[in-house]
Design a protein around this motif. Structure first.
Motif, PDB file in Angstrom:
ATOM      1  N   ASN A   6      41.155  44.821  35.230  1.00  0.00           N
ATOM      2  CA  ASN A   6      41.004  43.435  34.754  1.00  0.00           C
ATOM      3  C   ASN A   6      42.277  42.622  34.965  1.00  0.00           C
ATOM      4  N   VAL A   7      42.885  42.791  36.128  1.00  0.00           N
ATOM      5  CA  VAL A   7      44.116  42.069  36.448  1.00  0.00           C
ATOM      6  C   VAL A   7      43.787  40.618  36.776  1.00  0.00           C
ATOM      7  N   LYS A   8      44.512  39.710  36.166  1.00  0.00           N
ATOM      8  CA  LYS A   8      44.273  38.278  36.347  1.00  0.00           C
ATOM      9  C   LYS A   8      45.568  37.580  36.753  1.00  0.00           C
ATOM     10  N   LYS A   9      45.480  36.730  37.776  1.00  0.00           N
ATOM     11  CA  LYS A   9      46.609  35.923  38.221  1.00  0.00           C
ATOM     12  C   LYS A   9      46.077  34.568  38.669  1.00  0.00           C
ATOM     13  N   THR A  10      46.632  33.494  38.100  1.00  0.00           N
ATOM     14  CA  THR A  10      46.155  32.155  38.403  1.00  0.00           C
ATOM     15  C   THR A  10      47.229  31.342  39.107  1.00  0.00           C
ATOM     16  N   TYR A  11      46.826  30.701  40.225  1.00  0.00           N
ATOM     17  CA  TYR A  11      47.651  29.725  40.916  1.00  0.00           C
ATOM     18  C   TYR A  11      46.856  28.422  40.972  1.00  0.00           C
ATOM     19  N   GLY A  12      47.215  27.422  40.205  1.00  0.00           N
ATOM     20  CA  GLY A  12      46.497  26.154  40.274  1.00  0.00           C
ATOM     21  C   GLY A  12      45.008  26.337  40.024  1.00  0.00           C
ATOM     22  N   ASN A  13      44.192  26.009  41.050  1.00  0.00           N
ATOM     23  CA  ASN A  13      42.743  26.130  40.918  1.00  0.00           C
ATOM     24  C   ASN A  13      42.213  27.509  41.327  1.00  0.00           C
ATOM     25  N   PHE A  14      43.114  28.391  41.775  1.00  0.00           N
ATOM     26  CA  PHE A  14      42.689  29.725  42.222  1.00  0.00           C
ATOM     27  C   PHE A  14      43.030  30.776  41.181  1.00  0.00           C
ATOM     28  N   THR A  15      42.072  31.658  40.908  1.00  0.00           N
ATOM     29  CA  THR A  15      42.302  32.765  39.988  1.00  0.00           C
ATOM     30  C   THR A  15      41.822  34.067  40.616  1.00  0.00           C
ATOM     31  N   MET A  16      42.703  35.055  40.662  1.00  0.00           N
ATOM     32  CA  MET A  16      42.306  36.403  41.041  1.00  0.00           C
ATOM     33  C   MET A  16      42.042  37.176  39.756  1.00  0.00           C
ATOM     34  N   HIS A  17      40.871  37.782  39.662  1.00  0.00           N
ATOM     35  CA  HIS A  17      40.516  38.572  38.484  1.00  0.00           C
ATOM     36  C   HIS A  17      39.741  39.788  38.977  1.00  0.00           C
ATOM     37  N   CYS A  18      40.413  40.931  39.067  1.00  0.00           N
ATOM     38  CA  CYS A  18      39.748  42.068  39.710  1.00  0.00           C
ATOM     39  C   CYS A  18      40.125  43.406  39.086  1.00  0.00           C
ATOM     40  N   THR A  19      39.252  44.364  39.343  1.00  0.00           N
ATOM     41  CA  THR A  19      39.459  45.767  38.993  1.00  0.00           C
ATOM     42  C   THR A  19      39.204  46.592  40.240  1.00  0.00           C
ATOM     43  N   MET A  20      40.180  47.400  40.639  1.00  0.00           N
ATOM     44  CA  MET A  20      40.002  48.278  41.787  1.00  0.00           C
ATOM     45  C   MET A  20      41.027  49.395  41.730  1.00  0.00           C
TER      46      MET A  20
END
Length: 282
Positions: A6-20
């Motif tokens: 459940n790693v989350k990283k937000t840049y402006g309008n972009f958000t990475m939210h993933c599990t792998m």
């Protein structure tokens, strides 16, 4: 080797939210269109950016707690990185040797010869393919336990790519090594990776063993009449075409046996990416 929970990283309008996960002894591919979040994931692994939430472990430790010695166990190639163009390859040798305790000058120079990289030519005079080869050589020549490779074969011709991929296979011959790799050249990943994750808009859409993807996934091309009578229980995505519908399934044998008259094509990585991202979810 690597675990995103459940790693989350937000840049402006972009958000990475993933599990792998990248397991020991495995080569894992991260695939997806430009801007999907691949480079963000790579930079998070290398602790070049901080994550906003979730848990990211690398080599058994939280990424933010990796020591300099831990980082020596990682070899990395980022698509937007490179060496100073005014240096020669020979100039790089003492620099890399000082950075990495286990850097092998002999292996590095032998591989330079194999890949036709001149030792005394300034790097700024290298072609894009030569620069790509040099980055990978530098990444593997200090005996790392983990490789993080973002588009390592970009700019390489067919023969050079084959040589480089063979080097990665040889690297994996030792136990307890792993690779996380991205590439827009699907044939490279199909012949190299044990499993692949598909990411789009910062989210994981699919995780599959490469062998399963190549053997069980398929594209069905059907007319409206065929589609109306089709068992849709094993369809993943649908797109409308001039002739009717293009369909993605992960149960190719089911449709081959039940509908032998259908047009059923191989579902490779490119086809899966296209349908999973552009296709309509069923």
């Amino acid at each position: 080797m690597i675990s995103f929970e459940n790693v989350k990283k937000t840049y402006g309008n972009f958000t990475m939210h993933c599990t792998m996960e990248v397991k020991p002894g495995r080569i894992t591919g991260l695939i997806g269109p430009n801007g999907a979040g691949k480079t963000t994931a790579f930079k998070a692994v290398l602790n070049l950016i901080s994550i906003d939430s979730g848990t990211l472990t690398v080599l058994g430790k939280p990424s933010g707690q990796l020591t300099a010695r831990d980082m020596e166990k990682i070899g990395a190639v980022l698509s937007d990185s490179g060496f100073c163009g005014y240096l020669t390859v020979r100039d790089l040798v003492p620099v890399l040797k000082n950075f990495y305790e286990e850097f092998s000058v002999q292996d590095f120079q032998e591989n330079c010869q194999k890949l036709s990289l001149p030792l005394d030519k300034k790097i700024k005079e290298f072609s894009s393919g030569m620069k790509a080869k040099l980055k990978v050589l530098a990444a593997i020549s200090h005996n790392p336990q983990l490789l993080v490779l973002d588009e390592p074969t970009a700019g390489l011709d067919v023969l050079a790519r084959d040589s480089l991929l063979q080097m990665l296979r040889e690297y994996m011959e030792q136990e307890d090594r792993s690779i996380l790799i991205s590439s827009h050249i699907s044939s490279d990943l199909e012949g190299l990776c044990d499993d692949v994750y598909l990411i789009d808009q910062g989210k994981i859409l699919l995780h599959e063993e490469t062998d399963v993807l190549l053997s069980d996934y398929a594209i069905l091309k059907v007319t409206p009449e065929q589609y109306a009578s089709l068992d849709q229980s094993h369809l993943l995505r649908r797109s409308r075409e001039a002739y009717g519908f293009c369909l993605l399934t992960d149960q190719k044998q089911f449709y081959l046996k039940k509908y032998p008259s259908l047009v059923i094509e191989r579902g490779g990585i490119d086809e899966v990416i296209t349908m999973m991202i552009r296709g309509e979810k069923l």
